[in-house]
Design a protein around this motif. Sequence first.
Motif, PDB file in Angstrom:
ATOM      1  N   ALA A   1      51.601  76.709  69.116  1.00  0.00           N
ATOM      2  CA  ALA A   1      50.476  77.218  68.332  1.00  0.00           C
ATOM      3  C   ALA A   1      49.146  76.614  68.785  1.00  0.00           C
ATOM      4  O   ALA A   1      48.096  76.975  68.259  1.00  0.00           O
ATOM      5  N   LYS A   2      49.207  75.693  69.741  1.00  0.00           N
ATOM      6  CA  LYS A   2      48.009  75.027  70.264  1.00  0.00           C
ATOM      7  C   LYS A   2      47.207  74.319  69.159  1.00  0.00           C
ATOM      8  O   LYS A   2      45.989  74.382  69.132  1.00  0.00           O
ATOM      9  N   GLU A   3      47.941  73.661  68.257  1.00  0.00           N
ATOM     10  CA  GLU A   3      47.318  72.871  67.187  1.00  0.00           C
ATOM     11  C   GLU A   3      47.187  71.435  67.693  1.00  0.00           C
ATOM     12  O   GLU A   3      48.064  70.598  67.486  1.00  0.00           O
ATOM     13  N   ALA A   4      46.068  71.133  68.351  1.00  0.00           N
ATOM     14  CA  ALA A   4      45.884  69.854  69.041  1.00  0.00           C
ATOM     15  C   ALA A   4      45.923  68.657  68.087  1.00  0.00           C
ATOM     16  O   ALA A   4      46.544  67.636  68.403  1.00  0.00           O
ATOM     17  N   ASP A   5      45.277  68.756  66.937  1.00  0.00           N
ATOM     18  CA  ASP A   5      45.231  67.626  66.011  1.00  0.00           C
ATOM     19  C   ASP A   5      46.611  67.312  65.434  1.00  0.00           C
ATOM     20  O   ASP A   5      47.011  66.153  65.360  1.00  0.00           O
ATOM     21  N   LYS A   6      47.310  68.354  65.029  1.00  0.00           N
ATOM     22  CA  LYS A   6      48.658  68.161  64.483  1.00  0.00           C
ATOM     23  C   LYS A   6      49.586  67.615  65.559  1.00  0.00           C
ATOM     24  O   LYS A   6      50.380  66.702  65.304  1.00  0.00           O
ATOM     25  N   LEU A   7      49.470  68.136  66.761  1.00  0.00           N
ATOM     26  CA  LEU A   7      50.296  67.679  67.870  1.00  0.00           C
ATOM     27  C   LEU A   7      50.059  66.199  68.160  1.00  0.00           C
ATOM     28  O   LEU A   7      51.003  65.432  68.357  1.00  0.00           O
ATOM     29  N   ALA A   8      48.809  65.788  68.142  1.00  0.00           N
ATOM     30  CA  ALA A   8      48.480  64.382  68.404  1.00  0.00           C
ATOM     31  C   ALA A   8      49.082  63.476  67.339  1.00  0.00           C
ATOM     32  O   ALA A   8      49.639  62.409  67.662  1.00  0.00           O
ATOM     33  N   ALA A   9      48.994  63.876  66.082  1.00  0.00           N
ATOM     34  CA  ALA A   9      49.553  63.068  64.989  1.00  0.00           C
ATOM     35  C   ALA A   9      51.075  62.979  65.103  1.00  0.00           C
ATOM     36  O   ALA A   9      51.655  61.902  64.899  1.00  0.00           O
ATOM     37  N   ILE A  10      51.723  64.082  65.437  1.00  0.00           N
ATOM     38  CA  ILE A  10      53.181  64.071  65.565  1.00  0.00           C
ATOM     39  C   ILE A  10      53.609  63.215  66.757  1.00  0.00           C
ATOM     40  O   ILE A  10      54.589  62.477  66.681  1.00  0.00           O
ATOM     41  N   ARG A  11      52.857  63.298  67.847  1.00  0.00           N
ATOM     42  CA  ARG A  11      53.184  62.460  69.000  1.00  0.00           C
ATOM     43  C   ARG A  11      53.029  60.976  68.674  1.00  0.00           C
ATOM     44  O   ARG A  11      53.828  60.152  69.122  1.00  0.00           O
ATOM     45  N   LEU A  12      51.995  60.621  67.897  1.00  0.00           N
ATOM     46  CA  LEU A  12      51.838  59.233  67.459  1.00  0.00           C
ATOM     47  C   LEU A  12      53.055  58.790  66.645  1.00  0.00           C
ATOM     48  O   LEU A  12      53.555  57.679  66.822  1.00  0.00           O
ATOM     49  N   LEU A  13      53.509  59.660  65.760  1.00  0.00           N
ATOM     50  CA  LEU A  13      54.666  59.359  64.929  1.00  0.00           C
ATOM     51  C   LEU A  13      55.919  59.174  65.781  1.00  0.00           C
ATOM     52  O   LEU A  13      56.651  58.191  65.609  1.00  0.00           O
ATOM     53  N   LEU A  14      56.162  60.089  66.703  1.00  0.00           N
ATOM     54  CA  LEU A  14      57.343  59.974  67.553  1.00  0.00           C
ATOM     55  C   LEU A  14      57.284  58.717  68.428  1.00  0.00           C
ATOM     56  O   LEU A  14      58.311  58.068  68.660  1.00  0.00           O
ATOM     57  N   ALA A  15      56.087  58.366  68.884  1.00  0.00           N
ATOM     58  CA  ALA A  15      55.940  57.142  69.676  1.00  0.00           C
ATOM     59  C   ALA A  15      56.258  55.910  68.839  1.00  0.00           C
ATOM     60  O   ALA A  15      56.918  54.974  69.312  1.00  0.00           O
ATOM     61  N   ALA A  16      55.809  55.902  67.587  1.00  0.00           N
ATOM     62  CA  ALA A  16      56.094  54.772  66.696  1.00  0.00           C
ATOM     63  C   ALA A  16      57.592  54.667  66.414  1.00  0.00           C
ATOM     64  O   ALA A  16      58.151  53.562  66.380  1.00  0.00           O
ATOM     65  N   ILE A  17      58.236  55.807  66.218  1.00  0.00           N
ATOM     66  CA  ILE A  17      59.687  55.820  65.974  1.00  0.00           C
ATOM     67  C   ILE A  17      60.421  55.283  67.202  1.00  0.00           C
ATOM     68  O   ILE A  17      61.298  54.430  67.093  1.00  0.00           O
ATOM     69  N   LYS A  18      60.051  55.791  68.368  1.00  0.00           N
ATOM     70  CA  LYS A  18      60.699  55.369  69.610  1.00  0.00           C
ATOM     71  C   LYS A  18      60.485  53.873  69.852  1.00  0.00           C
ATOM     72  O   LYS A  18      61.408  53.159  70.258  1.00  0.00           O
ATOM     73  N   GLN A  19      59.269  53.384  69.583  1.00  0.00           N
ATOM     74  CA  GLN A  19      58.976  51.966  69.764  1.00  0.00           C
ATOM     75  C   GLN A  19      59.867  51.107  68.875  1.00  0.00           C
ATOM     76  O   GLN A  19      60.408  50.092  69.307  1.00  0.00           O
ATOM     77  N   LYS A  20      60.026  51.521  67.625  1.00  0.00           N
ATOM     78  CA  LYS A  20      60.879  50.783  66.680  1.00  0.00           C
ATOM     79  C   LYS A  20      62.334  50.791  67.171  1.00  0.00           C
ATOM     80  O   LYS A  20      63.019  49.766  67.099  1.00  0.00           O
ATOM     81  N   GLU A  21      62.793  51.939  67.663  1.00  0.00           N
ATOM     82  CA  GLU A  21      64.163  52.033  68.149  1.00  0.00           C
ATOM     83  C   GLU A  21      64.385  51.145  69.374  1.00  0.00           C
ATOM     84  O   GLU A  21      65.416  50.472  69.483  1.00  0.00           O
ATOM     85  N   VAL A  22      63.424  51.127  70.282  1.00  0.00           N
ATOM     86  CA  VAL A  22      63.548  50.306  71.485  1.00  0.00           C
ATOM     87  C   VAL A  22      63.485  48.827  71.134  1.00  0.00           C
ATOM     88  O   VAL A  22      64.285  48.021  71.642  1.00  0.00           O
ATOM     89  N   ASP A  23      62.544  48.448  70.267  1.00  0.00           N
ATOM     90  CA  ASP A  23      62.388  47.046  69.886  1.00  0.00           C
ATOM     91  C   ASP A  23      63.651  46.491  69.229  1.00  0.00           C
ATOM     92  O   ASP A  23      64.052  45.356  69.496  1.00  0.00           O
TER      93      ASP A  23
END
Length: 148
Positions: A17-39
């Motif tokens: 849908a080319k929703e840049a703001d929503k995409l950026a927020a979701i990517r931040l969330l997924l990065a935080a989840i992945k970081q927690k899983e790796v740590d």
Amino acid sequence: MSLKVRITDDMKSAMKAKEADKLAAIRLLLAAIKQKEVDERIELDDAGITAVIDKMIKQRRDSISQYQAAQRQDLVDKEQAEMDVLMAYMPQQLSQAEIEALIAKAVADTGAGGMQDMGKVMGALRPQLAGRADMAQVSALIKAKLSA
């Protein structure tokens, strides 16, 4: 459907849908989840993901208050937009009356008589309210209840 799968699906939808703001927020969330899983070398379940989202929302609230004090409305709007996206993944928030009822029950169950018992009450409530209420607000309500 697990929360992680839902977040990933929403990311794909935001891309299409080319929703840049929503995409950026979701990517931040997924990065935080992945970081927690790796740590921690674990695979987060829905409760763990909710805890990550709750922490991110708290960070956004703190940032918003600081940006408002600095009169930076553009940054307030950006943080608010991210917080709105994150809130969509949280469980249904409890009403003020429901929170107060749970506090009254916890105070009765723990036999709390004063401020020295605040930790007991918070410990009893935390599992029930995790992600469903602002714990700072809950803490303030417990203090008021135990002080009365």
